[in-house]
Scaffold this motif. Structure first.
Motif: not given
Length: 319
Positions: A114-117, A122-125
């Protein structure tokens, strides 16, 4: 011809599971390790082979929706329908280590997914995606799980050094390895035939790729877990039945998605967040049910089965 292949696939699944359970439980006796450890490793990884095959092939062909949908859909089906039907047929006894470590590890694997998708959140992409670096993280988590299982098996053998194995009852090493490998080969081939033929039938009816991944492919590739767990329960090997499901869920996320995302980064359909939340809720329910008298009772199995039916109706209407 497609329907004939579908029937052949089911026959291979059923007979293969029967031989696979007999062989793997005998190998557990020869190794002097608990059936639960065998369920978490040999049986789980073996019955997870169809998911791995389908997902990796889908990644190679650039069908990310099928890859991710297959894994998430298979895990939801495993924890709800497979455990539900198995427990309804024969209540599943739960080993305490399963409650303390294995089920929480499956929950953490889902949290990691869940976190990695959640790249946008998360504002990383600017796009949610399982990248190659995410795949490496999954595989690192998987190596930690393997280390834990190997240590558990080693400690179990040291504690049981005085136990004697009746070789007349369990058979020779070569016989059991042959039965196990032959059963696994039948399961994998049967799962492949069922997935390919059922997917072909589904596309003829105009189903979307995401829906096919979450339903037809997930159900087809989870048939080995279902047949194997039901067979194990009927043979009163409930540790193998439950270990198979928990181990497969961990294997699917950490190993299969890890390898698939290394082959090609996997874009994530926004609808998949709901399905992952459903998977998290189901894992919590499994943990709670496992703590009630250390077994999953018939009525709890029925509740899990009905949960999957409701989920299946929802995603068909959603798509």
């Amino acid at each position: 011809m497609t329907y004939i292949l579908l029937i052949i696939g089911f026959i291979l699944l059923i007979k293969g599971a029967d031989y696979f359970i007999d062989g793997s439980s005998n190998i557990a006796a020869l190794f002097r390790i608990p059936p639960l450890i065998v369920g978490l490793t040999i049986v789980a990884f073996g019955t997870g082979a169809p998911e791995a095959t389908v997902s990796i092939i889908a990644a190679l062909e650039g069908s990310a929706d099928v890859t991710i949908g297959n894994i998430v859909g298979s895990n939801i089906l495993n924890i709800s329908l497979v455990i539900g039907i198995t427990a309804f047929i024969f209540p599943l006894s739960v080993e305490r280590p399963t409650i303390k470590k294995e089920i929480p590890f499956a929950f953490l694997a889902t949290i990691a997914l869940f976190v990695l998708i959640s790249d946008i959140g998360l504002g990383v992409a600017y796009e949610n995606m399982i990248t190659r670096s995410d795949g490496i993280i999954f595989l690192l988590f998987f190596s930690i799980f393997l280390y834990y299982v190997i240590e558990a098996a080693r400690n179990s053998r040291e504690q049981d050094k005085t136990d004697l194995v009746n070789h007349e009852q369990v058979g020779s090493w070569s016989k059991n390895i042959l039965i196990t490998v032959g059963g696994l080969a039948a399961i994998v081939l049967g799962g492949y035939l069922v997935v390919e033929s059922s997917t072909d039938i589904a596309y003829r009816f105009g189903m979307s790729e995401t829906l096919v991944g979450l339903t037809i492919v997930a159900i087809g590739s989870s048939l080995p877990e279902l047949i194997t767990s039901v067979t194990a329960a009927l043979k009163k090997q409930s540790e193998i039945a439950l270990g198979n499901i928990v181990g497969s869920s961990i294997f699917n996320i950490l190993f299969v998605l890890g390898v698939a995302s290394l082959i090609a980064p996997l874009p994530v359909d926004p609808k998949m967040f709901f399905d992952i939340i459903v998977l998290l809720i189901l894992t919590v329910f499994l943990f709670i049910f496992s703590r009630t008298q250390y077994k999953i009772a018939k009525y709890e199995g029925l509740a899990l089965t009905l949960f999957y039916v409701a989920y299946l109706v929802y995603i068909i209407m959603r798509n």
